[in-house]
Motif scaffolding. Sequence first.
Motif, short mmCIF file in Angstrom:
data_model
loop_
_atom_site.label_atom_id
_atom_site.label_comp_id
_atom_site.label_asym_id
_atom_site.label_seq_id
_atom_site.Cartn_x
_atom_site.Cartn_y
_atom_site.Cartn_z
N ILE A 45 -16.23 -22.92 -18.16
CA ILE A 45 -14.83 -22.10 -17.51
C ILE A 45 -15.08 -20.77 -18.57
N VAL A 46 -14.63 -19.75 -18.20
CA VAL A 46 -14.83 -18.79 -19.07
C VAL A 46 -13.51 -17.76 -18.59
N VAL A 47 -12.84 -17.68 -19.55
CA VAL A 47 -11.56 -16.67 -19.50
C VAL A 47 -11.41 -15.52 -20.32
N PRO A 48 -11.35 -14.08 -19.48
CA PRO A 48 -11.47 -12.94 -20.33
C PRO A 48 -10.06 -12.65 -20.71
N LEU A 49 -10.14 -11.69 -22.12
CA LEU A 49 -8.99 -11.05 -22.61
C LEU A 49 -8.96 -9.48 -21.90
N VAL A 50 -8.17 -9.36 -21.25
CA VAL A 50 -8.06 -8.02 -20.60
C VAL A 50 -7.09 -7.16 -21.26
N HIS A 51 -7.31 -5.74 -21.85
CA HIS A 51 -6.29 -5.08 -22.34
C HIS A 51 -6.43 -3.61 -21.83
N ASN A 52 -5.52 -2.89 -21.50
CA ASN A 52 -5.69 -1.58 -20.84
C ASN A 52 -6.98 -1.66 -20.02
N LYS A 64 -11.77 -7.24 -23.72
CA LYS A 64 -12.26 -7.07 -25.05
C LYS A 64 -13.20 -8.37 -25.51
N LEU A 65 -12.68 -9.49 -24.99
CA LEU A 65 -13.69 -10.84 -25.25
C LEU A 65 -13.48 -11.74 -24.16
N VAL A 66 -14.19 -12.71 -24.22
CA VAL A 66 -14.05 -13.72 -23.38
C VAL A 66 -14.06 -15.11 -24.11
N LEU A 67 -13.17 -16.11 -23.67
CA LEU A 67 -13.29 -17.42 -24.32
C LEU A 67 -14.19 -18.25 -23.31
N ALA A 73 -20.58 -12.56 -15.62
CA ALA A 73 -19.68 -12.47 -14.53
C ALA A 73 -18.32 -12.47 -14.65
N CYS A 74 -17.57 -13.27 -15.57
CA CYS A 74 -16.37 -13.40 -15.93
C CYS A 74 -15.97 -11.67 -16.60
N ALA A 75 -16.72 -11.18 -17.60
CA ALA A 75 -16.28 -9.99 -18.10
C ALA A 75 -16.66 -8.86 -17.06
#
Length: 164
Positions: free
Chosen positions: A117-124, A128-131, A87-89
Motif C-alpha cells: 500500500i502506498v499513500v501520498p502526502l499532497v500539499h498545494n 511531497k512524499l509517499v508512505l 503510480a501513487c505519486a
Amino acid sequence: MAETLTLPEGTSRKEVYEALFPQIRALILGEDDLIANLANISAVLKTAFDFHWIGFYRMVGSELVLGPFQGPLACTRIPLDKGVCGACASQKQTILVPDVNEFPDHIVCSSLSQSEIVVPLVHNSEVKLVLDIDSELVDDFSDIDAQCLEKIVSMVRECHYSSD
Ligand code: SME
C-alpha cells in the motif's frame, strides 16, 4: 519520549491504529525536523505491525528518493513512471495492491513482499512524499489501512506543510 504501546492480544488492526494516532501526533508535534519524524513514524508502525518493509520516499526534483525506513534495503530512486510508488505519486492517490505479482510495473525490492500500500502526502496539489508499506502476506491491506495511513500522513502534512 514516547513509550512502545502494549495492547491486549486479539486487538484489531483498526484498534491498534487508533491507539497509535495520539502517540504519533504527540511524537511529531513536539519536533519540527521532518526526517526525524518520518524515522520515528516508520519505527512506530514497524513495531506495532511488523510489516516486512515500511518507509518513506520523498519527492526530489522529478523522482522519488528513499527516506527513513524500517526493513531490508530498498531501491534508492524511483521515477514517477515506475512501480507502485511512482503510480501513487503520479496519480496523487493511495494505491492498494493486493498481490504485487499481478501489478505489471511493481519494483521488486524483496521477493518476500506480496502485497503493498502506498499513500501520498499532497500539499498545494504537489506530492511531497509517499508512505510505502510492504507485507509478506497476499491481500494484507484493506480500506481500514488506507484510511488510517492517510490519517497518519495528514498529521505529517499538518505538522510540516501547513504554513506555506
Ligand atoms: N515496490 C515498490 C518499490 C519500493 S519497495 O517496495 C521498498 C514499488 O513498486 O514502487
